[in-house]
Design a protein around this motif. Structure first.
Motif, PDB file in Angstrom:
ATOM      1  N   GLN A  31      -3.715   5.072   4.430  1.00 25.75           N
ATOM      2  CA  GLN A  31      -4.754   5.537   3.528  1.00 25.75           C
ATOM      3  C   GLN A  31      -5.930   6.189   4.253  1.00 25.75           C
ATOM      4  OE1 GLN A  31      -4.570   5.136  -0.069  1.00 25.75           O
ATOM      5  NE2 GLN A  31      -2.444   4.808   0.546  1.00 25.75           N
ATOM      6  N   VAL A  45      -3.278  -0.201   5.573  1.00 19.50           N
ATOM      7  CA  VAL A  45      -4.242   0.616   4.836  1.00 19.50           C
ATOM      8  C   VAL A  45      -4.881   1.640   5.773  1.00 19.50           C
ATOM      9  CG1 VAL A  45      -6.457   0.592   3.614  1.00 19.50           C
ATOM     10  CG2 VAL A  45      -4.704  -1.111   3.058  1.00 19.50           C
ATOM     11  N   VAL A  78       0.858  -1.179   0.000  1.00 15.61           N
ATOM     12  CA  VAL A  78       0.000   0.000   0.000  1.00 15.61           C
ATOM     13  C   VAL A  78       0.895   1.230   0.000  1.00 15.61           C
ATOM     14  CG1 VAL A  78      -0.164   0.067   2.530  1.00 15.61           C
ATOM     15  CG2 VAL A  78      -1.927   1.172   1.142  1.00 15.61           C
TER      16      VAL A  78
END
Length: 331
Positions: free
Chosen positions: A328, A324, A304
């Motif tokens: 993110q 993540v 990621v």
């Protein structure tokens, strides 16, 4: 105090005049060459700073910063033309600029960039006025036949590099040269490949190299990116890589990958199909060819983006989900 200031100004003026005189002297003095003549290649769309560095790397003993300053002072910073130049003993920096402003090239150039799709390479070749455009009007399949290639699709089969040619050369020869260069590079990578890779043919390695080329944020991560996808192939997991989906969408892609794109099945949708896509998705460079055939030793199955151009690699789904959340979702 006023007298001191005037004296200081006078000293500075003397230094400025001396510096200007020294610079003017340098501009007229012969530069050192690694050979005579030396051939220097200037790539298209190079800025004046880049031109100075390319001249130095080509074997001309000259400070790129001074060259950049001279080009700007003479008003020619934006007038330096790309191509292949020959410089001989006795040439001075001002002579080099004059030669480049006039475009006195021995060869012309086309630069093909790593990660381009073939259609972009073809557009660059088509737009070059120094070539003879014998492929005009040909389909991609016809072009492949013209260069003696047996593959039906041209994607991925041309090596990204800077190619020199004489004015009036056929674009068929340029495509043939780039095709053969890729065959050579691919065979070299294939012959040096790691054992037990999940590829049956060099072409499958080329497909993987094209994916690595499009997925890599930092060059150093190419072997790890390749390792992730190779590990997924070994486990019969879907590759789930966005660049293949984008390639399948085609020229209608507007820069925004939507959920429906990930769910719409195409031969290139690695979210709906296992295995490699049927063709490469771009023109991979030598580093991506090497990564696809000699991946990093790793059990990673996921990665990621961290948001800084680098990636976090994970061996398990729970670890990946945590990454993540962190990188993110900001959790």
């Amino acid at each position: 105090m006023k007298r001191i200031v005037l004296r200081l100004i006078g000293v500075l003026l003397v230094f400025a005049l001396a510096a200007a005189g020294g610079f003017a002297w340098w501009a007229h003095q012969p530069v050192g060459l690694s050979a005579s003549p030396v051939e220097v290649i200037i790539k298209p769309s190079s800025g004046v700073a880049s031109v100075g560095r390319q001249i130095q790397r080509g074997g001309v003993s000259m400070d790129p910063r001074l060259f950049q300053l001279l080009a700007r002072i003479t008003g020619h910073g934006a007038d330096l033309k790309a191509g292949g130049y020959q410089f001989e003993t006795g040439i001075a920096p001002l002579d080099i600029i004059e030669k480049m402003v006039k475009g006195e090239v021995t060869h012309y150039v086309v630069t093909v960039i790593e990660g381009w799709e073939f259609r972009k390479m073809r557009a660059a070749v088509d737009a070059n006025p120094a070539l003879k455009h014998d492929t005009a009007g040909m389909s991609d399949a016809d072009l492949m036949k013209a260069i003696g290639a047996t593959e039906p699709s041209p994607e991925g089969l041309f090596f990204p590099d800077t190619y020199l040619f004489a004015r009036g050369s056929s674009d068929v020869e340029l495509f043939r040269h780039a095709y053969r260069a890729m065959q050579k590079r691919l065979n070299e990578a294939w012959n040096a490949r790691a054992p037990d890779l999940p590829y049956k043919t060099p072409y499958e390695a080329l497909v993987m190299a094209s994916i690595v080329e499009k997925e890599t944020g930092q060059a150093v991560e190419r072997p790890m990116i390749a390792a992730v996808f190779i590990n997924r192939l070994r486990k019969n997991m879907m590759l789930q890589t966005d660049p293949t989906v984008i390639y399948g969408v085609g020229e209608s892609f507007d820069g925004n990958l939507r959920k429906k794109d990930l769910q719409t099945d195409t031969p290139y949708n690695t979210y709906t199909r296992t295995g490699l896509p049927p063709t490469p998705i771009a023109l991979p460079g030598i580093a991506s060819l090497a990564a696809a055939t000699t991946p990093a030793p790793s059990d990673a199955l996921y990665f990621v983006a961290r948001g800084d151009g680098s990636s976090h690699f994970s061996n398990s789904l729970p670890e990946h989900n945590r990454a993540v959340d962190k990188y993110q979702r900001g959790k």
